[in-house]
Design a protein around this motif. Sequence first.
Motif, PDB file in Angstrom:
ATOM      1  N   ALA A 284      50.668  48.793  17.727  1.00 24.35           N
ATOM      2  CA  ALA A 284      50.937  47.463  18.288  1.00 24.35           C
ATOM      3  C   ALA A 284      50.187  46.392  17.511  1.00 24.35           C
ATOM      4  O   ALA A 284      50.729  45.315  17.234  1.00 24.35           O
ATOM      5  N   GLU A 285      48.973  46.699  17.121  1.00 29.90           N
ATOM      6  CA  GLU A 285      48.174  45.722  16.380  1.00 29.90           C
ATOM      7  C   GLU A 285      48.741  45.464  14.986  1.00 29.90           C
ATOM      8  O   GLU A 285      48.720  44.326  14.509  1.00 29.90           O
ATOM      9  N   THR A 286      49.270  46.491  14.341  1.00 29.60           N
ATOM     10  CA  THR A 286      49.881  46.263  13.023  1.00 29.60           C
ATOM     11  C   THR A 286      51.127  45.392  13.151  1.00 29.60           C
ATOM     12  O   THR A 286      51.458  44.650  12.228  1.00 29.60           O
ATOM     13  N   ARG A 287      51.805  45.466  14.288  1.00 31.23           N
ATOM     14  CA  ARG A 287      53.026  44.686  14.503  1.00 31.23           C
ATOM     15  C   ARG A 287      52.725  43.263  14.969  1.00 31.23           C
ATOM     16  O   ARG A 287      53.434  42.335  14.632  1.00 31.23           O
ATOM     17  N   GLU A 288      51.697  43.105  15.799  1.00 31.54           N
ATOM     18  CA  GLU A 288      51.464  41.835  16.486  1.00 31.54           C
ATOM     19  C   GLU A 288      50.227  41.084  16.039  1.00 31.54           C
ATOM     20  O   GLU A 288      49.989  39.964  16.487  1.00 31.54           O
ATOM     21  N   GLY A 289      49.419  41.710  15.189  1.00 26.62           N
ATOM     22  CA  GLY A 289      48.131  41.110  14.858  1.00 26.62           C
ATOM     23  C   GLY A 289      47.086  41.569  15.851  1.00 26.62           C
ATOM     24  O   GLY A 289      47.364  42.402  16.714  1.00 26.62           O
TER      25      GLY A 289
ATOM     26  N   LEU B  81      44.927  42.476  18.820  1.00 27.60           N
ATOM     27  CA  LEU B  81      45.217  42.530  20.253  1.00 27.60           C
ATOM     28  C   LEU B  81      44.033  42.003  21.044  1.00 27.60           C
ATOM     29  O   LEU B  81      42.874  42.167  20.631  1.00 27.60           O
TER      30      LEU B  81
ATOM     31  N   ARG C 267      44.699  43.867  26.255  1.00 27.06           N
ATOM     32  CA  ARG C 267      45.920  44.519  25.756  1.00 27.06           C
ATOM     33  C   ARG C 267      45.576  45.824  25.066  1.00 27.06           C
ATOM     34  O   ARG C 267      46.265  46.826  25.218  1.00 27.06           O
TER      35      ARG C 267
ATOM     36  N   GLU D  30      46.978  49.539  26.174  1.00 25.36           N
ATOM     37  CA  GLU D  30      47.686  50.467  25.285  1.00 25.36           C
ATOM     38  C   GLU D  30      46.924  51.779  25.136  1.00 25.36           C
ATOM     39  O   GLU D  30      47.524  52.859  25.160  1.00 25.36           O
TER      40      GLU D  30
ATOM     41  N   TRP E 205      57.818  49.196  25.683  1.00 24.75           N
ATOM     42  CA  TRP E 205      58.182  49.069  24.270  1.00 24.75           C
ATOM     43  C   TRP E 205      58.132  50.383  23.509  1.00 24.75           C
ATOM     44  O   TRP E 205      58.927  50.589  22.591  1.00 24.75           O
TER      45      TRP E 205
ATOM     46  N   ASP F 288      60.654  51.829  20.200  1.00 27.30           N
ATOM     47  CA  ASP F 288      60.100  51.613  18.866  1.00 27.30           C
ATOM     48  C   ASP F 288      60.138  52.929  18.084  1.00 27.30           C
ATOM     49  O   ASP F 288      59.590  53.932  18.527  1.00 27.30           O
TER      50      ASP F 288
END
Length: 193
Positions: free
Chosen positions: A69-74, A76, A80, A84, A140, A144
């Motif tokens: 999630a962090e690689t996708r969204e920056g 966290l 959050r 996760e 999600w 994914d």
Amino acid sequence: MIDAKTLLATRRSVSIPALREPGPSEAELNEILTAASRVPDHGKLAPWRFILFRGVAAPALGKALADLAETREGPLSEARRAYEEARFTRAPLVIGVVSTAKPHFKIPEWEQVLSAGAATMNLIHAAHARGFAANWITEWVAYDEEAKRLMGVAAEEKVVGFVYVGTPSEVPSDRPRPDLSAVVSDAPMPVVA
């Protein structure tokens, strides 16, 4: 165990934070999964499978999904990231239901997908019959492709959902159900031109 009429009339989703230990024993889990497998299955294909998220794999997968999630969204937020990382440890047991539907010369894929949904509902009823509560979610990670790979789900498979199972810490409240007049109708007479 609960009789069938009471079982169907009293089943409720219980919020995940209200699912506590104990979870099912190995014998109870075997009974639950056996009951979950007793669904309509045209062609006897068993077009679904179960993944048990428990033990040391559960928090490790949560961390891997938080990293994804962090690689996708920056970066966290702390909340959050914690959410996760705890994804598969929020209940004593999480069971992933995976549809393995594929083209077949006789059995439509749609029927195979419906069988996977029926297996999921049977799993929830079987848990309830044994005094446990459950909650069926997706989120999600079900959609994914990289998350699916991390969880052991093949690219051609689909996540039907994650069923969180535990002992309810509170009596579940009911929610409004649809009025039957809004969801039931008689078949129309055919109109002949």
